[in-house]
Design a protein around this motif. Sequence first.
Motif, mmCIF file in Angstrom:
data_model
loop_
_atom_site.group_PDB
_atom_site.id
_atom_site.type_symbol
_atom_site.label_atom_id
_atom_site.label_comp_id
_atom_site.label_asym_id
_atom_site.label_seq_id
_atom_site.Cartn_x
_atom_site.Cartn_y
_atom_site.Cartn_z
ATOM 1 N N ILE A 178 3.389 10.975 -20.492
ATOM 2 C CA ILE A 178 2.377 11.980 -20.150
ATOM 3 C C ILE A 178 3.083 13.222 -19.623
ATOM 4 O O ILE A 178 3.977 13.131 -18.781
ATOM 5 N N PRO A 212 -5.939 12.488 -20.220
ATOM 6 C CA PRO A 212 -4.888 13.005 -21.105
ATOM 7 C C PRO A 212 -5.308 12.968 -22.579
ATOM 8 O O PRO A 212 -5.906 12.008 -23.040
ATOM 9 N N TYR A 221 -0.484 13.291 -23.893
ATOM 10 C CA TYR A 221 0.418 12.149 -23.984
ATOM 11 C C TYR A 221 0.947 12.037 -25.400
ATOM 12 O O TYR A 221 0.353 12.523 -26.350
ATOM 13 N N LYS A 236 4.430 5.288 -23.554
ATOM 14 C CA LYS A 236 3.522 6.425 -23.452
ATOM 15 C C LYS A 236 4.078 7.412 -22.431
ATOM 16 O O LYS A 236 4.345 7.041 -21.284
ATOM 17 N N ASP A 288 -3.283 17.583 -19.182
ATOM 18 C CA ASP A 288 -2.382 16.467 -19.442
ATOM 19 C C ASP A 288 -2.468 16.074 -20.907
ATOM 20 O O ASP A 288 -3.556 15.989 -21.477
ATOM 21 N N LYS A 328 -0.950 14.542 -27.879
ATOM 22 C CA LYS A 328 -0.197 15.766 -28.143
ATOM 23 C C LYS A 328 -0.504 16.281 -29.543
ATOM 24 O O LYS A 328 -0.620 17.474 -29.764
#
Length: 176
Positions: free
Chosen positions: A55, A116, A46, A53, A44, A119
């Motif tokens: 995910i 998570p 985010y 946010k 995961d 990114k």
Amino acid sequence: MSLGWYAIQTYSGSEQSVKKAIEILVQEYGLQDRVKEVIVPTEDIYEMKNGAKKISARSIYPGYVFIHVDLDTSLWHTIQSLPKVSGFIGESKKPTMLSESDIAHILEKNQNRAAPKPKVSFDQGEVVRINEGPFANFTATVEGYDVEHKKLKLNVSIFGRNTPIEILYSQVEKIV
């Protein structure tokens, strides 16, 4: 029947569509007794979009799908001929079964998902722009990061002096 785990190389970003194509193939040809499982290990991640946010899942092994199958030549060629499949991983153009330790590691990563991750990742010494909070529009240098708490340790130059601060990942952006 000799079940084994194999790695299928796909076009990067097409892992889920290849997985679905194999699952459809299994249903259409009644291969449930030969194909036990098809997985695409994901993690995961985010990102912040419009203040919210979001995910999503990202493949841990981009370009690979793992299959638990009783593989013979006809099934091998059928799977290999699916769209977006490059082929099976193996030596001398024959699929090679994954070792128990390799597949155990892959399955463990797939089942025990971590919290998570952002990114965008940041490297130590990288210069970033702060886009929220009291230091908005300042540039800063990354000194460290705490993935668990989603914070960055930054050095901001204020009035010619370096000031250490901690800030959330979501409050900074990379300078491109």
